[in-house]
Design a protein around this motif. Structure first.
Motif, PDB file in Angstrom:
ATOM      1  N   ILE A  66       2.364 -18.311 -18.540  1.00  0.00           N
ATOM      2  CA  ILE A  66       2.683 -17.002 -17.949  1.00  0.00           C
ATOM      3  C   ILE A  66       4.142 -16.713 -18.282  1.00  0.00           C
ATOM      4  O   ILE A  66       4.980 -17.608 -18.242  1.00  0.00           O
ATOM      5  CB  ILE A  66       2.368 -16.962 -16.428  1.00  0.00           C
ATOM      6  CG1 ILE A  66       2.588 -15.569 -15.839  1.00  0.00           C
ATOM      7  CG2 ILE A  66       3.135 -17.989 -15.618  1.00  0.00           C
ATOM      8  CD1 ILE A  66       1.420 -14.654 -16.015  1.00  0.00           C
ATOM      9  N   SER A  69       6.362 -14.904 -13.618  1.00  0.00           N
ATOM     10  CA  SER A  69       5.448 -15.188 -12.495  1.00  0.00           C
ATOM     11  C   SER A  69       5.234 -13.946 -11.640  1.00  0.00           C
ATOM     12  O   SER A  69       6.134 -13.095 -11.539  1.00  0.00           O
ATOM     13  CB  SER A  69       6.016 -16.249 -11.566  1.00  0.00           C
ATOM     14  OG  SER A  69       6.594 -17.265 -12.259  1.00  0.00           O
ATOM     15  N   PRO A  70       4.086 -13.877 -10.968  1.00  0.00           N
ATOM     16  CA  PRO A  70       3.820 -12.732 -10.084  1.00  0.00           C
ATOM     17  C   PRO A  70       4.901 -12.608  -9.004  1.00  0.00           C
ATOM     18  O   PRO A  70       5.267 -13.607  -8.383  1.00  0.00           O
ATOM     19  CB  PRO A  70       2.470 -13.083  -9.436  1.00  0.00           C
ATOM     20  CG  PRO A  70       1.847 -14.074 -10.344  1.00  0.00           C
ATOM     21  CD  PRO A  70       2.972 -14.828 -10.987  1.00  0.00           C
ATOM     22  N   HIS A  71       5.390 -11.417  -8.817  1.00  0.00           N
ATOM     23  CA  HIS A  71       6.438 -11.178  -7.808  1.00  0.00           C
ATOM     24  C   HIS A  71       6.523  -9.683  -7.530  1.00  0.00           C
ATOM     25  O   HIS A  71       6.014  -8.871  -8.300  1.00  0.00           O
ATOM     26  CB  HIS A  71       7.814 -11.666  -8.312  1.00  0.00           C
ATOM     27  CG  HIS A  71       8.327 -10.862  -9.476  1.00  0.00           C
ATOM     28  ND1 HIS A  71       7.866 -11.026 -10.768  1.00  0.00           N
ATOM     29  CD2 HIS A  71       9.244  -9.859  -9.542  1.00  0.00           C
ATOM     30  CE1 HIS A  71       8.476 -10.181 -11.573  1.00  0.00           C
ATOM     31  NE2 HIS A  71       9.312  -9.444 -10.860  1.00  0.00           N
ATOM     32  N   TRP A  97      -5.552  -7.859 -11.689  1.00  0.00           N
ATOM     33  CA  TRP A  97      -4.403  -7.600 -12.566  1.00  0.00           C
ATOM     34  C   TRP A  97      -4.752  -6.506 -13.570  1.00  0.00           C
ATOM     35  O   TRP A  97      -5.718  -6.615 -14.312  1.00  0.00           O
ATOM     36  CB  TRP A  97      -3.978  -8.877 -13.306  1.00  0.00           C
ATOM     37  CG  TRP A  97      -3.318  -9.856 -12.382  1.00  0.00           C
ATOM     38  CD1 TRP A  97      -3.822 -11.039 -11.937  1.00  0.00           C
ATOM     39  CD2 TRP A  97      -2.018  -9.723 -11.775  1.00  0.00           C
ATOM     40  NE1 TRP A  97      -2.928 -11.648 -11.077  1.00  0.00           N
ATOM     41  CE2 TRP A  97      -1.816 -10.863 -10.968  1.00  0.00           C
ATOM     42  CE3 TRP A  97      -1.015  -8.754 -11.826  1.00  0.00           C
ATOM     43  CZ2 TRP A  97      -0.651 -11.066 -10.227  1.00  0.00           C
ATOM     44  CZ3 TRP A  97       0.144  -8.949 -11.082  1.00  0.00           C
ATOM     45  CH2 TRP A  97       0.319 -10.091 -10.301  1.00  0.00           C
ATOM     46  N   GLU A 127       3.286  -5.699  -6.725  1.00  0.00           N
ATOM     47  CA  GLU A 127       3.298  -7.061  -7.272  1.00  0.00           C
ATOM     48  C   GLU A 127       2.994  -6.965  -8.762  1.00  0.00           C
ATOM     49  O   GLU A 127       2.063  -6.268  -9.172  1.00  0.00           O
ATOM     50  CB  GLU A 127       2.239  -7.906  -6.549  1.00  0.00           C
ATOM     51  CG  GLU A 127       2.357  -9.368  -6.901  1.00  0.00           C
ATOM     52  CD  GLU A 127       1.371 -10.242  -6.125  1.00  0.00           C
ATOM     53  OE1 GLU A 127       0.824  -9.820  -5.092  1.00  0.00           O
ATOM     54  OE2 GLU A 127       1.156 -11.372  -6.592  1.00  0.00           O
ATOM     55  N   ARG A 129       3.526  -9.014 -12.929  1.00  0.00           N
ATOM     56  CA  ARG A 129       3.812 -10.230 -13.692  1.00  0.00           C
ATOM     57  C   ARG A 129       3.891  -9.873 -15.170  1.00  0.00           C
ATOM     58  O   ARG A 129       3.527  -8.749 -15.574  1.00  0.00           O
ATOM     59  CB  ARG A 129       2.724 -11.284 -13.456  1.00  0.00           C
ATOM     60  CG  ARG A 129       1.372 -10.900 -14.028  1.00  0.00           C
ATOM     61  CD  ARG A 129       0.323 -11.983 -13.823  1.00  0.00           C
ATOM     62  NE  ARG A 129      -0.911 -11.642 -14.515  1.00  0.00           N
ATOM     63  CZ  ARG A 129      -1.999 -12.392 -14.510  1.00  0.00           C
ATOM     64  NH1 ARG A 129      -2.025 -13.526 -13.829  1.00  0.00           N
ATOM     65  NH2 ARG A 129      -3.072 -12.033 -15.186  1.00  0.00           N
TER      66      ARG A 129
END
Ligand SMILES: O=C(O)CCC(=O)C(=O)O
Ligand SMILES: [Fe+2]
Length: 198
Positions: A66, A69-71, A97, A127, A129
């Protein structure tokens, strides 16, 4: 090594121009919330802008890694420039996603955690990524507009009306500490200031 002055000059100019756009967006958000524009723009009068350049090299095992990162961003608003117009940004929509296709010459406007708190969840931070491409490098530039460190960020009274706050009021400096004190992971820092389920 001496700093690259022309580079610094153009970066400063870039951020200054984007800040004008950010102020316009904040004014529109305030209007939509029924809040005086200054109430929102004053949260970042002495605020900070951060600029992050993301470089993601190609990786043959792109499926197994990845990029980012997802945030969610801790900012009020983030303007994202997908510089070489290569797909990679994904947002989480209804648990799935979804890729965001780059549009030539367009910025992505990301709502950050600070707006979610101030608007009592009327606006939700997104959210997101970054994925990796197996053949091509990807470049993006994010400009984050942060509230002034040390101000209190809590739901606007005008938005609350008779309803109750869904978020605690937090010192923004403390919020940033918590944001960076946890792993870059979904909307974790924001979850910590939520009052009950929303
Ligand atoms: O590169 C991207 O598309 C996302 C970058 C990002 O989310 C960030 O820098 O916070
Ligand atoms: Fe981000």
């Amino acid at each position: 090594m001496a700093p690259n002055r022309p580079y610094m000059k153009s970066t400063k100019r870039y951020v200054e121009e984007l800040q004008k756009l950010i102020l316009c967006l904040l004014e529109m958000i305030a209007k939509n919330l029924g809040v005086e524009a200054e109430r929102l723009t004053n949260t970042c009068n002495n605020g900070t802008q951060w600029l992050r350049m993301n470089y993601q090299p190609p990786c043959p095992q792109a499926d197994e890694v990845i990029g980012i990162s997802p945030h969610s961003d801790a900012s009020l608003i983030t303007l994202l420039n997908q510089v070489n117009e290569l797909e990679g940004l994904q947002i989480k929509k209804n648990g799935t996603w979804v890729p965001v296709k780059p549009l030539p010459g367009a910025f992505i406007v990301n709502i950050g955690d600070a707006i979610e708190i101030l608007s009592n969840g009327v606006y939700k931070s997104i959210e997101h990524r970054g994925t990796i491409n197996p053949e091509r490098e990807r470049l993006s530039i994010a400009v984050f507009q942060l509230p002034t460190s040390g101000i209190l960020v809590g739901p606007f009274e005008e938005v609350l009306g008779n309803s109750s706050a869904k978020y605690n009021t937090v010192d923004y400096g403390e919020y940033m500490k918590s944001y960076f004190g946890t792993k870059l992971e979904s909307k974790r820092a924001l979850d910590l200031v939520k009052l009950g389920e929303i």
